[in-house]
Design a protein around this motif. Structure first.
Motif, PDB file in Angstrom:
ATOM      1  N   GLY A  74       5.624 -10.873 -25.902  1.00 22.15           N
ATOM      2  CA  GLY A  74       5.662 -10.815 -27.361  1.00 22.15           C
ATOM      3  C   GLY A  74       4.619 -11.664 -28.045  1.00 22.15           C
ATOM      4  N   PHE A  75       3.802 -12.353 -27.279  1.00 16.93           N
ATOM      5  CA  PHE A  75       2.784 -13.255 -27.842  1.00 16.93           C
ATOM      6  C   PHE A  75       1.867 -12.505 -28.807  1.00 16.93           C
ATOM      7  N   THR A  76       1.428 -11.321 -28.395  1.00 17.11           N
ATOM      8  CA  THR A  76       0.491 -10.576 -29.228  1.00 17.11           C
ATOM      9  C   THR A  76       1.183  -9.941 -30.425  1.00 17.11           C
ATOM     10  N   SER A  77       2.309  -9.327 -30.203  1.00 12.59           N
ATOM     11  CA  SER A  77       3.011  -8.649 -31.299  1.00 12.59           C
ATOM     12  C   SER A  77       3.501  -9.631 -32.361  1.00 12.59           C
ATOM     13  N   CYS A 106       0.836 -14.749 -32.356  1.00 17.15           N
ATOM     14  CA  CYS A 106       0.874 -16.177 -32.061  1.00 17.15           C
ATOM     15  C   CYS A 106      -0.498 -16.744 -31.725  1.00 17.15           C
ATOM     16  N   GLY A 107      -0.624 -18.030 -31.956  1.00 19.59           N
ATOM     17  CA  GLY A 107      -1.690 -18.813 -31.365  1.00 19.59           C
ATOM     18  C   GLY A 107      -1.117 -19.475 -30.120  1.00 19.59           C
ATOM     19  N   MET A 108      -1.912 -20.330 -29.462  1.00 20.75           N
ATOM     20  CA  MET A 108      -1.430 -20.989 -28.252  1.00 20.75           C
ATOM     21  C   MET A 108      -2.077 -22.348 -28.108  1.00 20.75           C
ATOM     22  N   ASP A 109      -1.256 -23.314 -27.743  1.00 25.18           N
ATOM     23  CA  ASP A 109      -1.742 -24.654 -27.390  1.00 25.18           C
ATOM     24  C   ASP A 109      -1.577 -24.859 -25.892  1.00 25.18           C
ATOM     25  N   SER A 111      -4.512 -16.975 -33.539  1.00 23.31           N
ATOM     26  CA  SER A 111      -4.399 -15.526 -33.429  1.00 23.31           C
ATOM     27  C   SER A 111      -5.711 -14.851 -33.817  1.00 23.31           C
ATOM     28  N   LEU A 112      -6.576 -15.578 -34.517  1.00 26.52           N
ATOM     29  CA  LEU A 112      -7.878 -15.054 -34.934  1.00 26.52           C
ATOM     30  C   LEU A 112      -8.989 -15.504 -33.990  1.00 26.52           C
ATOM     31  N   ASP A 113      -8.600 -16.049 -32.840  1.00 27.02           N
ATOM     32  CA  ASP A 113      -9.537 -16.460 -31.782  1.00 27.02           C
ATOM     33  C   ASP A 113     -10.381 -17.682 -32.133  1.00 27.02           C
ATOM     34  N   ILE A 114      -9.928 -18.464 -33.056  1.00 28.50           N
ATOM     35  CA  ILE A 114     -10.567 -19.757 -33.291  1.00 28.50           C
ATOM     36  C   ILE A 114     -10.073 -20.708 -32.212  1.00 28.50           C
ATOM     37  N   THR A 115     -11.002 -21.460 -31.629  1.00 23.85           N
ATOM     38  CA  THR A 115     -10.639 -22.339 -30.526  1.00 23.85           C
ATOM     39  C   THR A 115     -10.994 -23.791 -30.841  1.00 23.85           C
ATOM     40  N   THR A 116     -10.215 -24.684 -30.269  1.00 19.91           N
ATOM     41  CA  THR A 116     -10.496 -26.114 -30.372  1.00 19.91           C
ATOM     42  C   THR A 116     -10.274 -26.756 -29.011  1.00 19.91           C
ATOM     43  N   ASP A 159      -5.970 -12.515 -23.303  1.00 21.32           N
ATOM     44  CA  ASP A 159      -5.948 -11.081 -23.071  1.00 21.32           C
ATOM     45  C   ASP A 159      -4.746 -10.549 -23.829  1.00 21.32           C
ATOM     46  N   LYS A 160      -4.992  -9.973 -24.985  1.00 19.35           N
ATOM     47  CA  LYS A 160      -3.891  -9.534 -25.836  1.00 19.35           C
ATOM     48  C   LYS A 160      -3.042  -8.474 -25.149  1.00 19.35           C
ATOM     49  N   ALA A 161      -3.677  -7.597 -24.402  1.00 21.59           N
ATOM     50  CA  ALA A 161      -2.944  -6.514 -23.748  1.00 21.59           C
ATOM     51  C   ALA A 161      -1.944  -7.047 -22.728  1.00 21.59           C
ATOM     52  N   LYS A 162      -2.219  -8.231 -22.194  1.00 24.06           N
ATOM     53  CA  LYS A 162      -1.351  -8.816 -21.174  1.00 24.06           C
ATOM     54  C   LYS A 162      -0.486  -9.947 -21.725  1.00 24.06           C
ATOM     55  N   ASP A 163      -0.562 -10.197 -23.038  1.00 30.43           N
ATOM     56  CA  ASP A 163       0.193 -11.312 -23.631  1.00 30.43           C
ATOM     57  C   ASP A 163      -0.085 -12.616 -22.882  1.00 30.43           C
ATOM     58  N   THR A 164      -1.316 -12.810 -22.513  1.00 28.62           N
ATOM     59  CA  THR A 164      -1.667 -13.937 -21.656  1.00 28.62           C
ATOM     60  C   THR A 164      -2.827 -14.731 -22.228  1.00 28.62           C
ATOM     61  N   VAL A 165      -2.697 -16.037 -22.146  1.00 30.13           N
ATOM     62  CA  VAL A 165      -3.766 -16.950 -22.522  1.00 30.13           C
ATOM     63  C   VAL A 165      -4.207 -17.687 -21.263  1.00 30.13           C
ATOM     64  N   TYR A 166      -5.514 -17.851 -21.121  1.00 32.10           N
ATOM     65  CA  TYR A 166      -6.078 -18.492 -19.954  1.00 32.10           C
ATOM     66  C   TYR A 166      -6.711 -19.824 -20.327  1.00 32.10           C
ATOM     67  N   LEU A 167      -6.744 -20.711 -19.348  1.00 34.43           N
ATOM     68  CA  LEU A 167      -7.497 -21.955 -19.498  1.00 34.43           C
ATOM     69  C   LEU A 167      -8.366 -22.088 -18.253  1.00 34.43           C
TER      70      LEU A 167
END
Length: 121
Positions: free
Chosen positions: A26-29, A32-35, A53-58, A72-80
């Motif tokens: 549900g991250f994409t729908s 959400c942003g992510m920390d 959610s707008l792909d701004i990064t810090t 990867d919005k399609a996978k509801d996944t954020v990578y580091l």
């Protein structure tokens, strides 16, 4: 509460690389942003990177130039992506969805267990 899954941690030598993943249904729908946080034994939790959610990064100064956050919005996944790892990067890493960028309150209803990263010299 919705469970998210952090993965990709492990043990590497200094100078090595790891890519952590955080999958949050549900991250994409939920827009959400992510920390990404880390907490070393005996230390306070440190915010190391964020993406809206707008792909701004810090990035925290401690990881800037070495770590890259992406999603990867399609996978509801954020990578580091973590490169040039140092022993001081050893910690438990965790992710937490946020409302940064206009996310719904559902973004605050996740929990996860973290993934351990150990860097040896």
């Amino acid at each position: 509460q919705v469970q998210l899954v952090e993965s990709g941690g492990g043990s590497v030598q200094a100078g090595g690389s790891l890519t952590l993943s955080c999958t949050a249904p549900g991250f994409t729908s939920n827009n959400c942003g992510m920390d990404w946080f880390r907490q070393a034994a005996g230390n306070q939790r440190e915010l190391i990177s964020s993406i809206s959610s707008l792909d701004i990064t810090t990035y925290a100064d401690s990881v800037k130039g070495r770590f890259t956050i992406s999603k990867d919005k399609a996978k509801d996944t954020v990578y580091l992506q973590m490169n040039s790892l140092k022993p001081e990067d050893t910690a438990m890493y965790s992710c937490k969805p946020t409302v940064w960028g206009g996310g719904s309150q559902a973004c605050t209803h996740y929990w996860g267990q973290g993934t351990q990263v150990t860097v040896s010299s």
